[in-house]
Design a protein around this motif. Structure first.
Motif, mmCIF file in Angstrom:
data_model
loop_
_atom_site.group_PDB
_atom_site.id
_atom_site.type_symbol
_atom_site.label_atom_id
_atom_site.label_comp_id
_atom_site.label_asym_id
_atom_site.label_seq_id
_atom_site.Cartn_x
_atom_site.Cartn_y
_atom_site.Cartn_z
ATOM 1 N N MET A 143 42.356 35.035 47.787
ATOM 2 C CA MET A 143 43.628 35.279 47.071
ATOM 3 C C MET A 143 44.708 34.327 47.545
ATOM 4 O O MET A 143 45.471 33.784 46.735
ATOM 5 C CB MET A 143 44.057 36.736 47.241
ATOM 6 C CG MET A 143 43.227 37.707 46.420
ATOM 7 S SD MET A 143 43.890 39.386 46.411
ATOM 8 C CE MET A 143 43.253 39.995 47.956
ATOM 9 N N VAL A 144 44.798 34.104 48.861
ATOM 10 C CA VAL A 144 45.834 33.232 49.405
ATOM 11 C C VAL A 144 45.625 31.799 48.929
ATOM 12 O O VAL A 144 46.555 31.127 48.477
ATOM 13 C CB VAL A 144 45.856 33.313 50.950
ATOM 14 C CG1 VAL A 144 46.685 32.168 51.547
ATOM 15 C CG2 VAL A 144 46.411 34.657 51.403
ATOM 16 N N GLU A 145 44.387 31.300 49.024
ATOM 17 C CA GLU A 145 44.094 29.931 48.614
ATOM 18 C C GLU A 145 44.404 29.683 47.150
ATOM 19 O O GLU A 145 44.721 28.569 46.751
ATOM 20 C CB GLU A 145 42.635 29.585 48.905
ATOM 21 C CG GLU A 145 42.348 29.416 50.389
ATOM 22 C CD GLU A 145 40.869 29.186 50.695
ATOM 23 O OE1 GLU A 145 40.013 29.321 49.782
ATOM 24 O OE2 GLU A 145 40.573 28.890 51.870
ATOM 25 N N ASN A 146 44.295 30.715 46.333
ATOM 26 C CA ASN A 146 44.551 30.582 44.909
ATOM 27 C C ASN A 146 45.962 31.012 44.496
ATOM 28 O O ASN A 146 46.250 31.128 43.303
ATOM 29 C CB ASN A 146 43.510 31.372 44.119
ATOM 30 C CG ASN A 146 42.158 30.709 44.148
ATOM 31 O OD1 ASN A 146 41.928 29.767 43.405
ATOM 32 N ND2 ASN A 146 41.299 31.148 45.052
ATOM 33 N N SER A 147 46.798 31.248 45.485
ATOM 34 C CA SER A 147 48.146 31.720 45.185
ATOM 35 C C SER A 147 49.223 30.934 45.912
ATOM 36 O O SER A 147 50.325 31.426 46.129
ATOM 37 C CB SER A 147 48.253 33.216 45.549
ATOM 38 O OG SER A 147 47.307 33.964 44.820
ATOM 39 N N GLN A 148 48.939 29.698 46.288
ATOM 40 C CA GLN A 148 49.930 28.886 46.994
ATOM 41 C C GLN A 148 50.512 27.840 46.074
ATOM 42 O O GLN A 148 49.950 27.412 45.133
ATOM 43 C CB GLN A 148 49.307 28.209 48.218
ATOM 44 C CG GLN A 148 48.897 29.226 49.264
ATOM 45 C CD GLN A 148 48.286 28.571 50.498
ATOM 46 O OE1 GLN A 148 47.822 27.444 50.468
ATOM 47 N NE2 GLN A 148 48.294 29.297 51.584
#
Length: 148
Positions: A143-148
């Motif tokens: 989720m983090v990698e796809n939400s930066q």
């Protein structure tokens, strides 16, 4: 009729009701050709209650029988997307850098801890009782990698 007589009458009625049900069940077993074991398996509960601090046999069995760790994308798609795709109860939306920035600033260790233990409206493990800590961490990373 005295109270004692009423109680005894009710117990007798209950006894005959149970006996009648047992007879009906016996005839059903014979009519459908199912053994008592087959019936017990068919009507077995679909789940168990797990108490915090105790081993949950159902969850342990599910994890033990998996083919290995699931990917972060799989965990997200199965368990996290219901809330994180639309921001239910103020959940940071997948792909929205503005929602995730203040959370990412807290560090991955904090994000993973919140995902494992729950925070605000998010339940512990985000409803994935069978997820390992590593799978939860993988989902958070996804989720983090796809939400930066």
């Amino acid at each position: 009729m005295s109270l004692l007589t009423k109680i005894i009458s009710r117990k007798i009625v209950a006894f005959f009701a149970v006996a009648s049900f047992s007879a009906l069940l016996s005839s059903t077993v014979n009519a459908y050709g199912q053994s008592p074991e087959e019936i017990a398996a068919r009507i077995a509960p679909i789940g168990n209650v797990c108490i915090a601090g105790e081993e949950c046999e159902v969850a342990s069995a599910a994890v033990a029988t998996s083919d290995g760790p699931r990917s972060g994308e799989d965990i997200y798609g199965t368990f996290c997307t219901a809330c994180h795709s639309i921001g239910v109860a103020n959940a940071p939306k997948f792909g929205n850098a503005g929602d995730w920035a203040p959370r990412i600033a807290q560090g991955m260790e904090t994000l993973v801890s919140h995902a494992i233990n729950g925070l605000n409206a998010m339940p512990a493990r985000g409803t994935c009782a069978t997820c390992t800590d590593e799978e939860i961490e993988s989902a958070v990373t996804y989720m983090v990698e796809n939400s930066q």
